[in-house]
Design a protein around this motif. Structure first.
Motif, PDB file in Angstrom:
ATOM      1  N   HIS A   1     -60.527   4.003  49.352  1.00 23.95           N
ATOM      2  CA  HIS A   1     -61.012   3.220  48.217  1.00 23.95           C
ATOM      3  C   HIS A   1     -62.520   3.336  48.063  1.00 23.95           C
ATOM      4  CE1 HIS A   1     -61.223   0.247  45.187  1.00 23.95           C
ATOM      5  NE2 HIS A   1     -62.213  -0.316  45.838  1.00 23.95           N
TER       6      HIS A   1
ATOM      7  N   PHE B   1     -55.402  -6.099  49.965  1.00 24.50           N
ATOM      8  CA  PHE B   1     -54.734  -4.852  49.622  1.00 24.50           C
ATOM      9  C   PHE B   1     -55.635  -3.690  49.969  1.00 24.50           C
ATOM     10  CE2 PHE B   1     -51.735  -6.622  46.278  1.00 24.50           C
ATOM     11  CZ  PHE B   1     -50.735  -6.651  47.201  1.00 24.50           C
ATOM     12  N   PHE B   2     -56.758  -3.676  49.297  1.00 22.84           N
ATOM     13  CA  PHE B   2     -57.702  -2.634  49.643  1.00 22.84           C
ATOM     14  C   PHE B   2     -59.091  -3.203  49.764  1.00 22.84           C
ATOM     15  CE2 PHE B   2     -58.327  -2.948  45.211  1.00 22.84           C
ATOM     16  CZ  PHE B   2     -59.672  -2.755  45.080  1.00 22.84           C
TER      17      PHE B   2
ATOM     18  N   LYS C   1     -61.691   0.606  32.830  1.00 26.55           N
ATOM     19  CA  LYS C   1     -60.440   0.576  33.584  1.00 26.55           C
ATOM     20  C   LYS C   1     -59.891   1.989  33.654  1.00 26.55           C
ATOM     21  CE  LYS C   1     -56.255  -0.338  35.005  1.00 26.55           C
ATOM     22  NZ  LYS C   1     -55.897  -0.770  36.335  1.00 26.55           N
TER      23      LYS C   1
ATOM     24  N   THR D   1     -49.941   0.354  31.628  1.00 27.11           N
ATOM     25  CA  THR D   1     -50.786  -0.316  32.618  1.00 27.11           C
ATOM     26  C   THR D   1     -51.069  -1.737  32.157  1.00 27.11           C
ATOM     27  OG1 THR D   1     -52.807  -0.136  33.920  1.00 27.11           O
ATOM     28  CG2 THR D   1     -52.997   0.379  31.604  1.00 27.11           C
TER      29      THR D   1
ATOM     30  N   ARG E   1     -56.682   4.212  34.833  1.00 28.28           N
ATOM     31  CA  ARG E   1     -55.298   4.239  35.339  1.00 28.28           C
ATOM     32  C   ARG E   1     -54.906   5.704  35.435  1.00 28.28           C
ATOM     33  NH1 ARG E   1     -50.353   4.078  33.577  1.00 28.28           N
ATOM     34  NH2 ARG E   1     -50.874   6.218  33.136  1.00 28.28           N
TER      35      ARG E   1
ATOM     36  N   ARG F   1     -66.079  12.295  39.298  1.00 24.95           N
ATOM     37  CA  ARG F   1     -65.879  12.395  40.749  1.00 24.95           C
ATOM     38  C   ARG F   1     -64.714  11.551  41.245  1.00 24.95           C
ATOM     39  NH1 ARG F   1     -70.101  14.979  38.791  1.00 24.95           N
ATOM     40  NH2 ARG F   1     -70.644  16.657  40.171  1.00 24.95           N
TER      41      ARG F   1
ATOM     42  N   ARG G   1     -57.303   3.080  44.518  1.00 23.35           N
ATOM     43  CA  ARG G   1     -57.604   1.654  44.485  1.00 23.35           C
ATOM     44  C   ARG G   1     -56.492   0.746  45.005  1.00 23.35           C
ATOM     45  NH1 ARG G   1     -56.751   3.588  39.526  1.00 23.35           N
ATOM     46  NH2 ARG G   1     -58.892   4.214  39.305  1.00 23.35           N
ATOM     47  N   LEU G   2     -55.298   1.162  45.007  1.00 24.22           N
ATOM     48  CA  LEU G   2     -54.243   0.218  45.359  1.00 24.22           C
ATOM     49  C   LEU G   2     -53.823   0.323  46.798  1.00 24.22           C
ATOM     50  CD1 LEU G   2     -52.056   0.164  42.289  1.00 24.22           C
ATOM     51  CD2 LEU G   2     -54.206  -0.884  42.743  1.00 24.22           C
ATOM     52  N   THR G   3     -52.957  -0.590  47.208  1.00 27.81           N
ATOM     53  CA  THR G   3     -52.565  -0.520  48.590  1.00 27.81           C
ATOM     54  C   THR G   3     -51.081  -0.581  48.877  1.00 27.81           C
ATOM     55  OG1 THR G   3     -53.926  -2.444  48.549  1.00 27.81           O
ATOM     56  CG2 THR G   3     -54.206  -0.990  50.381  1.00 27.81           C
ATOM     57  N   ILE G   4     -50.532  -1.735  48.946  1.00 23.95           N
ATOM     58  CA  ILE G   4     -49.268  -1.822  49.649  1.00 23.95           C
ATOM     59  C   ILE G   4     -48.103  -2.061  48.721  1.00 23.95           C
ATOM     60  CG2 ILE G   4     -47.955  -3.290  51.196  1.00 23.95           C
ATOM     61  CD1 ILE G   4     -50.596  -3.497  52.793  1.00 23.95           C
ATOM     62  N   ILE G   5     -47.057  -1.359  49.022  1.00 20.61           N
ATOM     63  CA  ILE G   5     -45.793  -1.632  48.362  1.00 20.61           C
ATOM     64  C   ILE G   5     -44.881  -2.262  49.375  1.00 20.61           C
ATOM     65  CG2 ILE G   5     -43.656  -0.460  47.870  1.00 20.61           C
ATOM     66  CD1 ILE G   5     -44.812   1.069  45.910  1.00 20.61           C
TER      67      ILE G   5
ATOM     68  N   LEU H   1     -63.907  -7.664  40.953  1.00 21.64           N
ATOM     69  CA  LEU H   1     -64.107  -7.315  39.547  1.00 21.64           C
ATOM     70  C   LEU H   1     -64.489  -8.512  38.690  1.00 21.64           C
ATOM     71  CD1 LEU H   1     -61.707  -4.519  38.369  1.00 21.64           C
ATOM     72  CD2 LEU H   1     -64.158  -4.484  38.624  1.00 21.64           C
TER      73      LEU H   1
ATOM     74  N   GLU I   1     -64.443   1.497  39.647  1.00 25.07           N
ATOM     75  CA  GLU I   1     -64.499   0.696  38.425  1.00 25.07           C
ATOM     76  C   GLU I   1     -65.691  -0.241  38.443  1.00 25.07           C
ATOM     77  OE1 GLU I   1     -60.730  -1.136  37.661  1.00 25.07           O
ATOM     78  OE2 GLU I   1     -59.698   0.777  37.702  1.00 25.07           O
ATOM     79  N   LYS I   2     -65.952  -0.839  39.595  1.00 23.49           N
ATOM     80  CA  LYS I   2     -67.106  -1.727  39.698  1.00 23.49           C
ATOM     81  C   LYS I   2     -68.398  -0.912  39.608  1.00 23.49           C
ATOM     82  CE  LYS I   2     -68.712  -5.910  40.429  1.00 23.49           C
ATOM     83  NZ  LYS I   2     -68.407  -7.044  39.558  1.00 23.49           N
TER      84      LYS I   2
ATOM     85  N   VAL J   1     -51.115   6.726  40.372  1.00 24.42           N
ATOM     86  CA  VAL J   1     -50.812   5.343  40.726  1.00 24.42           C
ATOM     87  C   VAL J   1     -49.333   5.073  40.529  1.00 24.42           C
ATOM     88  CG1 VAL J   1     -51.183   2.966  40.045  1.00 24.42           C
ATOM     89  CG2 VAL J   1     -53.095   4.489  40.208  1.00 24.42           C
ATOM     90  N   HIS J   2     -48.829   5.466  39.372  1.00 28.72           N
ATOM     91  CA  HIS J   2     -47.408   5.249  39.128  1.00 28.72           C
ATOM     92  C   HIS J   2     -46.561   6.217  39.940  1.00 28.72           C
ATOM     93  CE1 HIS J   2     -47.316   2.797  35.172  1.00 28.72           C
ATOM     94  NE2 HIS J   2     -48.146   2.305  36.043  1.00 28.72           N
TER      95      HIS J   2
ATOM     96  N   LEU K   1     -45.448  -3.041  39.262  1.00 29.96           N
ATOM     97  CA  LEU K   1     -45.882  -3.323  40.624  1.00 29.96           C
ATOM     98  C   LEU K   1     -47.331  -2.943  40.871  1.00 29.96           C
ATOM     99  CD1 LEU K   1     -43.893  -3.136  43.731  1.00 29.96           C
ATOM    100  CD2 LEU K   1     -45.985  -1.855  43.749  1.00 29.96           C
TER     101      LEU K   1
ATOM    102  N   LEU L   1     -46.979   5.162  43.948  1.00 30.37           N
ATOM    103  CA  LEU L   1     -46.687   3.801  44.391  1.00 30.37           C
ATOM    104  C   LEU L   1     -45.320   3.329  43.939  1.00 30.37           C
ATOM    105  CD1 LEU L   1     -50.064   1.968  43.961  1.00 30.37           C
ATOM    106  CD2 LEU L   1     -49.011   2.803  46.021  1.00 30.37           C
ATOM    107  N   ASN L   2     -44.920   3.740  42.749  1.00 37.44           N
ATOM    108  CA  ASN L   2     -43.668   3.200  42.232  1.00 37.44           C
ATOM    109  C   ASN L   2     -42.451   3.982  42.680  1.00 37.44           C
ATOM    110  OD1 ASN L   2     -45.310   1.453  40.931  1.00 37.44           O
ATOM    111  ND2 ASN L   2     -45.011   2.282  38.889  1.00 37.44           N
TER     112      ASN L   2
END
Lengths: 149, 137, 412
Positions: C56, A129-130, C339, A54, C341, C77, C379-383, A143, C60-61, C345-346, A105, C349-350
């Motif tokens: 989302h 994105f989000f 953070k 990451t 991860r 959670r 948390r992520l969005t677009i590929i 952030l 993290e925040k 996510v991988h 990515l 998305l990947n």
């Protein structure tokens, strides 16, 4: 395979900078040489020799920097090493490594959206994105430490 | 080969009694220490509000105990925690962090209950009313 | 009176060569909100875009704005299925900063809770796979037997799903001999069932026809795209954080890392069955070898309130793969940076590339074989794999479609 990292240190690409608990070796590098470093990693370790776990982006408000930590897991021993670099907070730009390592990515998109670091050469970067639309219009990166969300 | 195997399983299931529990006619069996509805025992509570600070879901508010109740002396501020069961995530952080272990835990799991949306009533039921309270009305 | 009037053709309707099929966010094959935009040529998928961001929550925040202790329950959670590993990873990261270590008994109990979680997570995704390929009776049966594991989790942690079992320096409740007996009985019931289902997955024609040679991931691709957990192990990449980091009691409990070389969706499901069996054996071992004397449950009222500055990076093998928590403290009661991860996510998305060349009906199968957990991804969005240009193709060429060929021009 971990000794290959030491070669990079000897060649001056990486600089040892202590450890992150527990036992993750920390290396610092200049953010302009990021592509060079990952090209070297691909060359020396091979495609099956490591994976990018990451990228952690942290806003260091006091130093006016944004810190980027690239966490790389070296196979087959599965040793995690940390490649750390700093970019300027007011003009955060770094080269993308998406074309070298597709696994970048997800983290690159995330950091662009949350911290506003521009990865030059990554075609997938896009806002929102989000993050909700209204935050994007105000130009808020959630952030960052001075962002109020 | 595989077909006949799963067929025999299905046939066996046909003659078996259903695996599902016919709730609410039949109650599922829960452990005695299942994390169910909890409320504070006001005989023990000192009204410090640590549970409110520590609650990860912000489900606890501190309220004043109504005047008609007799309150132990150690709770000088006459405060008690009221848990909003609609917000509570039943992590029992309030139970474990309480300095006087004042929380009563139950394994009551049927939480869709219009009677007890907050723990106010249950907590107050642990207190006695003042003897003269009724007469003065 | 307007009669028929001959009109000179000045416009040609262009037929888009690719058909755009949205799969999700509400779709019978998906149980969670995720949009796969599939572009299909006839039956064949030529491009997939993964759109997320329906779920989302900004955890993290949120973690930066709450105290270290409240964060334990907030991070558990993140995901319902694997809440125990999330909490464990966060707790271990903070323990590194604090410099405290749980007792051996607590370490064993943590592993017990996490392995039970792994069994039920693997059973769940195998059941979902059975449902997606239309094998509903198998789905029902696996879910019924999964209840035994849920019951075991209830006995160990106090709740079926949300365990809330981890705390700095230990666990939050202990086992007694009565509970150990109950767990052993439940386990003896569930192990033969898992073996039976594994055999079924190996032999049943329906399953084999739908899963074998679908969604092939080459070993080098698995590392390049950063696949994790069973998805990588099914491609012959031997990665397992339990074996390499030896966190908690994993250094003392014997287990095998399951690796397969078939690289397809079937192999990924088989890796999960084998791992479930392996986990069941580990649970048995833990119940037999639980260290007796130490105190596993720390008094939460006496835990440290001050957190020294420092940073820690913890990894844990979640049911879906390597889960990472990076926690940084600057000496305040709230963390400076958390953070998260997650493996999904991988793994989601990947992997848009790996749908290409298979039929539309295979798409949910391949997606399920990654064991997608949208709430983890959160948390992520677009590929966007390549620029979204759409090619126009004359009708003639379209009519020739339907055959199983891959035009190199359109493969990415």
């Amino acid at each position: 395979m971990i000794e290959k990292i030491d070669e990079l240190v000897n060649e001056g690409l990486l600089k040892e900078a202590g450890i992150i608990k527990p036992n993750r070796k920390l290396y610092e590098f200049n953010h302009e040489r990021i592509r060079e470093i990952f090209k070297q990693l691909l060359e020396r370790l091979g495609e099956k020799g490591f994976y990018l776990a990451t990228i952690v982006g942290t806003d260091m408000l006091k130093d006016k920097k944004i810190r980027l930590d690239y966490y790389v897991v070296v196979l087959p021993e599965e040793i995690t090493i940390v490649l750390r670099t700093y970019v300027d907070r007011d003009n955060p730009e770094i080269n993308s490594i998406l074309d070298l390592i597709p696994a970048a990515l997800a983290p690159e998109c995330e950091i662009y959206d949350l911290l506003g670091v521009v990865f030059k050469g990554n075609p997938a970067l896009r806002r929102p994105f989000f993050v909700p639309e209204e935050l994007v219009e105000k130009g808020i990166y959630p952030l960052r430490k001075d962002a109020r969300v | 080969m595989g077909k006949s195997k799963i067929l025999s399983l299905i046939l066996r299931n046909l003659i078996r009694k259903p695996a599902t529990i016919q709730y609410p006619r039949e109650k599922p069996w829960v452990e005695s220490d299942f994390r169910g509805r909890q409320y504070s025992d006001l005989q023990k509570c000192i009204g410090c509000g640590l549970c409110r600070i520590e609650c990860p879901a912000d489900a606890i508010v501190m309220k004043k105990i109504p005047d008609e109740y007799e309150v132990p002396k150690k709770n000088a501020r006459r405060l008690f925690p009221v848990i909003d069961y609609m917000k509570c995530v039943y992590c029992y952080r309030c139970v474990t962090v309480c300095p006087v272990r004042a929380f009563i835990t139950t394994n009551y799991f049927e939480l869709a209950d219009p009677q007890h949306i907050t723990s106010e009533e249950l907590s107050l039921s642990t207190l006695r009313k003042k003897a003269g309270g009724e007469a003065s009305k | 009176m307007q009669g028929c009037r001959a009109v000179a053709i000045d416009k040609v309707i262009e037929v888009p060569y690719a058909l755009e099929i949205p799969v999700g966010p509400q779709h019978p094959a998906l149980h969670e909100p995720l949009l796969l935009k599939a572009y299909a040529d006839g039956e064949e998928v030529i491009k997939v875009e993964v759109h997320t961001g329906y779920n989302h929550r900004g955890i993290e925040k949120l973690a930066e704005k709450n105290s270290f202790y409240r964060d334990i329950f907030i991070v558990s959670r993140v995901c319902g299925i694997c809440n125990g590993v999330h909490a464990n990873c966060y707790v271990r990261a903070v323990e590194q900063i604090l410099g405290i270590e749980p007792s051996p008994r607590a370490k064993y109990l943590r592993v017990l809770a996490m392995e039970l979680e792994r069994i039920h997570s693997h059973m769940l995704i195998n059941a979902v796979m059975a449902e997606i390929i239309g094998f509903d009776s198998l789905f029902m049966n696996i879910m019924r037997d999964r209840e035994y594991i849920m019951k075991s989790k209830e006995i160990v942690t106090g709740n079926r799903v949300s365990a809330d079992y981890m705390i700095f320096g230990g666990v939050r409740r202990d086992l007694n001999s009565e509970k150990v007996d109950k767990l052993k009985k439940l386990l003896d019931r569930v192990i033969p069932r898992i073996k039976y289902y594994k055999k079924l997955f190996m032999e049943d024609e329906t399953i084999l026809k739908r899963l074998v040679d679908v969604g092939v991931v080459k070993p080098s691709e698995a590392t390049l795209y950063g696949l994790l957990g069973p998805a990588a192990r099914a491609s012959g990449i031997k990665i397992d954080v339990r074996a390499s980091d030896k966190y908690d009691a994993y250094g003392e409990i014997p287990f095998n890392v399951i690796v397969r070389n078939e690289c397809d969706a079937w192999a990924r499901m088989m890796v999960r069955w084998d791992e479930a069996l392996e986990s069941a054996e580990m649970v048995k071992y833990i119940l037999d070898h639980l260290p007796q004397d130490e105190k596993a449950v720390p008094d939460e009222r006496r835990l440290p309130r001050r957190f020294p500055p420092g940073e820690a990076y913890a990894r844990v093998e979640a049911p879906r793969g390597e889960l990472i928590y990076y926690v940084m403290s600057d000496g305040k009661p709230m963390p400076y940076r958390v953070k998260i991860r997650t493996p999904s996510v991988h793994n989601i998305l990947n992997t848009a590339k790996f749908y290409i060349g298979y039929s539309i009906a295979d798409l949910p199968v391949i997606l399920t074989s990654w064991d997608p957990c949208i709430s983890c991804m959160e948390r992520l969005t677009i590929i966007d794999l390549k620029t979204g240009e759409r090619r126009k193709v004359p009708m003639k060429e379209l009519a020739g479609g339907g055959k199983k060929w891959v035009n190199p021009r359109y493969s990415l």
